[in-house]
Every structure is written in C-alpha cells, then in structure tokens.
Design a protein around this motif. Structure first.
Motif, PDB file in Angstrom:
ATOM      1  N   UNK A  57      37.329  57.337  30.450  1.00  0.00           N
ATOM      2  CA  UNK A  57      37.342  56.184  31.282  1.00  0.00           C
ATOM      3  C   UNK A  57      38.824  55.788  31.492  1.00  0.00           C
ATOM      4  N   UNK A  58      39.789  56.161  30.774  1.00  0.00           N
ATOM      5  CA  UNK A  58      41.138  55.552  30.746  1.00  0.00           C
ATOM      6  C   UNK A  58      42.240  56.405  30.809  1.00  0.00           C
ATOM      7  N   UNK A  59      43.382  56.075  30.387  1.00  0.00           N
ATOM      8  CA  UNK A  59      44.563  56.928  30.301  1.00  0.00           C
ATOM      9  C   UNK A  59      44.450  57.869  29.129  1.00  0.00           C
ATOM     10  N   UNK A  60      43.617  57.667  28.077  1.00  0.00           N
ATOM     11  CA  UNK A  60      43.366  58.634  26.964  1.00  0.00           C
ATOM     12  C   UNK A  60      42.880  57.801  25.678  1.00  0.00           C
ATOM     13  N   UNK A  61      42.791  56.489  25.516  1.00  0.00           N
ATOM     14  CA  UNK A  61      41.998  56.006  24.346  1.00  0.00           C
ATOM     15  C   UNK A  61      40.983  55.256  24.407  1.00  0.00           C
ATOM     16  N   UNK A  62      40.906  54.315  25.372  1.00  0.00           N
ATOM     17  CA  UNK A  62      39.701  53.491  25.752  1.00  0.00           C
ATOM     18  C   UNK A  62      39.839  52.080  25.533  1.00  0.00           C
ATOM     19  N   UNK A  63      38.969  51.287  26.304  1.00  0.00           N
ATOM     20  CA  UNK A  63      38.653  49.833  26.267  1.00  0.00           C
ATOM     21  C   UNK A  63      38.105  49.317  25.131  1.00  0.00           C
ATOM     22  N   UNK A  64      36.583  49.149  25.613  1.00  0.00           N
ATOM     23  CA  UNK A  64      35.523  48.810  24.657  1.00  0.00           C
ATOM     24  C   UNK A  64      35.185  50.068  23.569  1.00  0.00           C
TER      25      UNK A  64
ATOM     26  N   UNK B 125      44.325  46.461  22.991  1.00  0.00           N
ATOM     27  CA  UNK B 125      43.036  46.026  23.168  1.00  0.00           C
ATOM     28  C   UNK B 125      42.329  46.306  21.965  1.00  0.00           C
ATOM     29  N   UNK B 126      42.410  47.645  21.504  1.00  0.00           N
ATOM     30  CA  UNK B 126      41.549  47.845  20.326  1.00  0.00           C
ATOM     31  C   UNK B 126      41.876  46.853  19.065  1.00  0.00           C
TER      32      UNK B 126
END
Length: 336
Positions: A161-168, A137-138
C-alpha cells in the motif's frame, strides 16, 4: 517489497487483484493503463497510488519529449487531472501530482527530454522518500507498544500500500522483529478482503504470527483476547485529525473506546490535507455495489439485490489515541 518499480526504462506493478493466489508482475505502458490499474485496485493504498500517479504522469509525457513546450505542459495538466479523478478520497494522488507539476514548472526552460528525465527522477525520489518515512513511522509506532503485545489491524497498510515498507503494517513488522509484538489479529476487511488477501500474505512473507478473523468478530476478540492496540493506516487526514480510512475503521475505533484499547493511525504527512478543517469535507468514494454482491469474483446474491459499497469511513479525532507520522507522534485530543 516494492509494489511499483522502474526497471530498464519500463514501469511494473504487482497486480494486487490476484494476490494471494497468484503473484503477477505486469507492465504499465502509459497513463491510461495506470489510471485503469488505480481504478480497479491493481495498485492501491494511499501512498502507493500517489507514487503510481507520479509514474503515470511520466509515462504519459514520454511520447511528448520532442513536441513543443506548450504541448508538453498542456498534456502535463490534462494527464494530472485524469489521474486525480481515478480515486477521490486519498489525497496522496493530488499531493504527488502537485509536486511533479511544480517541479516541471521550476525547470520549464530546459530541453523537454531533460525535463522528462528530471520528472522520472522526481517520481523515484517520491517513492524512496516514502519508504524512508515508513521506516521512521515504524520506529515511532513500535515505541508506543508494551512488551509482548497483541495487536489488531484492518485492511492493508503494508508494503503493498506504500512505496515498499508500510505504515500500520510497517509498525507491526518492525514491532515483531524487535520483540515488541507477539501476535496480530487481521480483519478480513469486506467487501474486497484486503486484510485476508494482502495483509495476511505480507505477514506470511515476513514470518509474523497472525490470526485471520472476519470483520464481525472484532468486538468478541477485543472482549475475550488481550488486545493491546489497534493499528490502522489512513487515506486522508483532516486538519483536526479526523481520519478517512477503509470502511470498517470507524466501527473499530468505537469498539476500541468501549474496551479502552489504544487506537493508533499510521500515515505519512503526504496523507494530511490541511485544506479541510474536519472530516465532514472528505469525499467518500462510492464503488459499485457488485463488490458487495460478490466475494472475490464469486457471486453470492442476485444482481437485483440493492447494495452499496462506500470504500471509506471517517473516524473522528476524539476516538484516535495518536497519529504516528515520520515527524513523530501526534495526539489529537491534546493538540486542540
């Protein structure tokens, strides 16, 4: 950073209610503690609570590995329902627990200790896949941005907020590291200040330049600063791309349309709910009005003042420029 991790046969979370003042790792011992952690937002964010619920199921079933097959699978269903009921808006909990239940049923003739161990492996796999998806996604998201971009984000859609990296926030951090992003404006995100407490903390940890603003400054910032994009996460996305996200997201989308700023939603496919046609069917979690009468546990008005606290709002797909997923970029206006 991993907000949830399994180590030495124990499960731990970062207690996000304490950040950024205190970084505390706490052990979660059973499904009841996990349900409480999800409800009180010690662990939060749609992908993260999906992962947390998978681990919570594993913890709840551990005492039953030497029971009967009937008791084990009965408890599997009971624990799943308890965890699903913790937060109604994010679809990731239901998605993760369905995957766990389907996996258990596919190996139901194996010895219970082996089924339990396989479920633990599946929960860890869900988390690892989420991290890999966030990296995809990044990369897709950063490609949408101009050089030297200034962006604005809302709430927290990072590693916490995720498994450990992030979306937005994964897009934003990757964008900064690859030279696409120069600066980030961070909405504080009332009433629980996830932007101020969590996103600003994560950006500090990654050395990403940012400016913290109150939510009601957003329009002025869009007017007076050169904002190249708004990037947010999602808690549930309907079949037509209507998107539920943290309360205040809808207002930003409306402002973005007025100021002609691209509005991007970043989320894995586990956040999509193809069972609902549009956002009108998304259940919005109504939290206690005390969250508005207090700011980070400091009371600001009397208990007698009426207050409401909807946790999310729904942004119609017409206001969304693109949805960035691990499978690529989807443009709602062009998909219909």
């Amino acid at each position: 950073m991993r907000p949830i991790f399994w180590e030495d046969e124990r499960l731990y979370i970062i207690d996000q209610t304490l950040l950024p003042i205190e970084y505390r790792i706490v052990e979660i011992q059973d499904h009841l503690e996990m349900a409480d952690a999800i409800r009180r937002l010690a662990v939060r964010g749609a992908p993260a609570i999906g992962i947390a619920s998978a681990y919570g199921l594993v913890l709840g079933l551990r005492p039953l590995i030497y029971s009967s097959n009937k008791a084990f699978f009965f408890s599997l269903n009971q624990i799943s329902e308890l965890l699903i009921d913790t937060r109604p808006t994010a679809v990731n909990i239901r998605w993760a627990l369905k995957r766990m239940k389907d996996h258990a049923k596919s190996i139901r003739n194996q010895p219970l200790p082996e089924i339990w161990r396989s479920l633990l492996h599946e929960a860890r796999k869900i988390q690892d896949e989420d991290i890999a998806n966030c990296h995809k996604i990044a990369k897709y998201g950063a490609e949408l941005l101009p050089e030297n971009a200034t962006v604005l984000t809302h709430c927290n859609a990072g590693g916490l907020a995720t498994g450990g990296f992030g979306t937005a926030l994964g897009i934003i951090i990757h964008g900064f590291q690859t030279g696409k992003i120069l600066h980030v404006f961070v909405d504080e995100t009332r009433p629980l200040l996830q932007g101020a407490r969590l996103t600003a903390w994560e950006l500090t940890e990654e050395n990403v330049p940012f400016t913290l603003i109150t939510d009601n400054m957003a329009a002025s910032i869009m007017k007076t600063k050169k904002i190249d994009a708004i990037i947010v996460g999602a808690d549930r996305i309907a079949a037509n791309y209507d998107t539920a996200n943290k309360i205040g997201t809808l207002g930003l989308a409306i402002l973005a349309r007025y100021f002609k700023i691209p509005f991007y939603v970043a989320a894995p496919f586990s956040t999509f709910d193809e069972n609902i046609a549009d956002g009108s069917s998304i259940i919005i979690e109504e939290r206690n009005g005390d969250e508005v009468r207090n700011i980070f546990r400091n009371q600001i008005v009397p208990d007698t003042y009426p207050a409401i606290s909807p946790a999310f709002d729904v942004t119609p797909h017409e206001l969304i420029t693109a949805v960035v997923t691990e499978r690529g970029v989807f443009r709602p206006a062009k998909s219909r």
